[in-house]
Design a protein around this motif. Structure first.
Motif, PDB file in Angstrom:
ATOM      1  N   ALA B  35       2.238   6.986  -1.835  1.00 21.43           N
ATOM      2  CA  ALA B  35       0.840   6.751  -1.457  1.00 21.43           C
ATOM      3  C   ALA B  35       0.732   5.798  -0.273  1.00 21.43           C
ATOM      4  O   ALA B  35      -0.294   5.728   0.371  1.00 21.43           O
ATOM      5  CB  ALA B  35       0.086   6.185  -2.654  1.00 21.43           C
ATOM      6  N   GLU B 177      -9.243   2.763  -0.236  1.00 21.15           N
ATOM      7  CA  GLU B 177      -9.855   3.940  -0.853  1.00 21.15           C
ATOM      8  C   GLU B 177     -11.042   3.542  -1.729  1.00 21.15           C
ATOM      9  O   GLU B 177     -10.917   2.657  -2.575  1.00 21.15           O
ATOM     10  CB  GLU B 177      -8.821   4.660  -1.717  1.00 21.15           C
ATOM     11  CG  GLU B 177      -9.370   5.902  -2.415  1.00 21.15           C
ATOM     12  CD  GLU B 177      -8.314   6.584  -3.278  1.00 21.15           C
ATOM     13  OE1 GLU B 177      -8.268   7.824  -3.266  1.00 21.15           O
ATOM     14  OE2 GLU B 177      -7.541   5.886  -3.959  1.00 21.15           O
ATOM     15  N   ARG B 199     -13.192  10.007  -1.256  1.00 20.72           N
ATOM     16  CA  ARG B 199     -11.822   9.466  -1.278  1.00 20.72           C
ATOM     17  C   ARG B 199     -10.950  10.237  -0.283  1.00 20.72           C
ATOM     18  O   ARG B 199     -10.191   9.639   0.489  1.00 20.72           O
ATOM     19  CB  ARG B 199     -11.226   9.586  -2.677  1.00 20.72           C
ATOM     20  CG  ARG B 199     -11.977   8.835  -3.755  1.00 20.72           C
ATOM     21  CD  ARG B 199     -11.438   9.201  -5.129  1.00 20.72           C
ATOM     22  NE  ARG B 199      -9.977   9.102  -5.149  1.00 20.72           N
ATOM     23  CZ  ARG B 199      -9.197   9.798  -5.961  1.00 20.72           C
ATOM     24  NH1 ARG B 199      -9.725  10.681  -6.799  1.00 20.72           N
ATOM     25  NH2 ARG B 199      -7.886   9.648  -5.921  1.00 20.72           N
ATOM     26  N   ARG B 203      -8.970   8.817   3.118  1.00 21.10           N
ATOM     27  CA  ARG B 203      -7.526   9.002   3.307  1.00 21.10           C
ATOM     28  C   ARG B 203      -7.235   9.791   4.591  1.00 21.10           C
ATOM     29  O   ARG B 203      -6.305   9.470   5.345  1.00 21.10           O
ATOM     30  CB  ARG B 203      -6.926   9.717   2.097  1.00 21.10           C
ATOM     31  CG  ARG B 203      -5.417   9.829   2.106  1.00 21.10           C
ATOM     32  CD  ARG B 203      -4.899  10.633   0.919  1.00 21.10           C
ATOM     33  NE  ARG B 203      -5.042   9.956  -0.354  1.00 21.10           N
ATOM     34  CZ  ARG B 203      -4.046   9.295  -0.962  1.00 21.10           C
ATOM     35  NH1 ARG B 203      -2.851   9.215  -0.390  1.00 21.10           N
ATOM     36  NH2 ARG B 203      -4.252   8.719  -2.131  1.00 21.10           N
ATOM     37  N   PRO B 215      -4.580   3.148  -2.024  1.00 19.83           N
ATOM     38  CA  PRO B 215      -5.167   4.138  -2.942  1.00 19.83           C
ATOM     39  C   PRO B 215      -5.763   3.476  -4.191  1.00 19.83           C
ATOM     40  O   PRO B 215      -5.242   3.647  -5.298  1.00 19.83           O
ATOM     41  CB  PRO B 215      -3.968   5.019  -3.286  1.00 19.83           C
ATOM     42  CG  PRO B 215      -2.802   4.080  -3.265  1.00 19.83           C
ATOM     43  CD  PRO B 215      -3.105   3.098  -2.147  1.00 19.83           C
ATOM     44  N   ASP B 218      -6.569   5.595  -7.475  1.00 19.47           N
ATOM     45  CA  ASP B 218      -5.382   5.877  -8.295  1.00 19.47           C
ATOM     46  C   ASP B 218      -4.913   4.627  -9.027  1.00 19.47           C
ATOM     47  O   ASP B 218      -4.482   4.693 -10.183  1.00 19.47           O
ATOM     48  CB  ASP B 218      -4.237   6.388  -7.405  1.00 19.47           C
ATOM     49  CG  ASP B 218      -4.560   7.732  -6.770  1.00 19.47           C
ATOM     50  OD1 ASP B 218      -5.459   8.429  -7.281  1.00 19.47           O
ATOM     51  OD2 ASP B 218      -3.923   8.063  -5.754  1.00 19.47           O
TER      52      ASP B 218
END
Lengths: 258, 258
Positions: B35, B177, B199, B203, B215, B218
């Protein structure tokens, strides 16, 4: 040198990587180990939803909202080392669902803790009780607004600890050394050596009651070799954001060995 | 298992000690590495007194005092992840004397950042600019108080980043994010999958402008496997103290590899 080698002075002191040779260290592992009583608290000895209580004066208070009741609320925890330690504890040990309180009150001396101890400590039944008190016991005497002495500080603090041990025999107690940093606005040479007697009294009581002891004065003095004293505390008594983080990192290290 | 093995989920994910087998890990090293864009920022690339700026909405604002001018003042930094990251940065890199600002404003959407960008970003000439924006762009639409779309969010955010790159070509940018955690007061199934488009847009822009990307959605989802979602954020949008610390630890890891 990897950033991760620099995590912070206290951790660096323990990690001791080669990279550190290029970077000043506030405390050596030996200095910390010598200053730190053992054993520390094993997080596994704490039960789910146990209470951790920070008690003291303005350094602990740090502008907290005294009306806020939720122990997981930043406003209730203030903006100082107690909040920073709470954030670290809550993030590191989520399975414990710790209940963390800050009951510091600006200006307090040890006898003022005693006046509110039933409500602000004993009734909360903390599993861990951290006390930072003493700078006002000296400072207010130094500026002519209080006639207490170091003997009164020691006597009152001893009585408070005895009362706590009797009411809460299983509570683990942490005594934080009062500190005053020379070269800052409010602290000059006239504070010493008399102020050191209050530090000695706090350390002596930690020994008498077999508590954890955090040598904050030494920690600030050593940090001041790396950045100016005023980087860590503007007036020599109240920590900056960097100083508050220095304190919370030391608290986690001395209390939980983290 | 040593307490030090448990430092926090993000660090545990990197340290990967045997002891971790006994303790849930929010993010695996692979998940983080996949990520996380590289390279991260090398602290040595920052000059003395460089500015680090946190920009965004209420999650960044976190109750800061907008009248406070001292960038080293807790009130000016608020009580959230920006303050926690600032405390970590100031304690870890004292020789840099970093100047850290929080200019988040509660309720802001991306177009409102643009309205105040000259004063609240470009004029500060940050060496590092961290932006967390987007939850209100969706939330206010979802509750019927805003007619913006994800296309407008992406277009406005791209224009803001282009303007920043032109004015401050050397500034290192971090895009955080936007996140929304199911099972909390304000966030239910009606948010998804539409919220996920915001989101994806954030990104995508991190890729277009080659910025660092954190992120956070997540990270909160995975943290919610270890403690209930409401432990990390009461309403699904605003982090608790534990959630703010989760964010600041991720910020340090993704931005400085710390």
């Amino acid at each position: 040198m990897k950033i991760s080698d620099r995590r912070n002075f206290l951790k660096n002191a323990f990690i001791g990587t080669a990279g550190l040779a290029a970077f000043p260290v506030v405390l050596s592992a030996n200095e910390l180990d010598m200053a730190s009583p053992s054993p520390r608290i094993n997080i596994n000895s704490l039960k789910n939803s146990n209470v951790i209580l920070f008690q003291g004066d303005s350094i602990t208070d740090a502008g907290r909202n005294r009306e806020a009741k939720d122990p997981h609320n930043q406003a209730a925890l203030g903006g100082g080392y107690a909040f920073l330690a709470a954030a670290d504890l809550l993030n590191t040990f989520p399975a414990k669902n710790l209940q963390i309180y800050n009951k510091g009150i600006s200006g307090n001396k040890v006898f003022q803790l005693a006046e509110r101890w039933q409500n602000d400590c004993l009734d909360l039944r903390p599993a861990v009780l951290s006390i930072l008190i003493g700078v006002n016991d000296y400072w207010h005497k130094h500026n002519g607004n209080y006639d207490g002495t170091v003997a009164i500080y020691e006597k009152d603090f001893r009585a408070l600890l005895k009362r706590t041990k009797e009411a809460l025999p299983d509570t683990k107690i942490v005594i934080c050394e009062p500190f005053a940093v020379l070269g800052c606005k409010a602290v000059d040479g006239t504070w010493f050596p008399e102020f050191d007697q209050y530090r000695v009294a706090a350390r002596k009581l930690a020994g008498e009651f077999n508590t954890i002891f955090i040598p904050y004065h030494d920690i600030f003095v050593k940090a001041s070799r790396v950045a100016p004293p005023t980087y860590w505390t503007a007036d020599g008594v109240h920590p900056s954001v960097a100083g508050a983080k220095l304190m919370s990192e030391a608290w986690m290290k001395y209390v939980f060995g983290k």
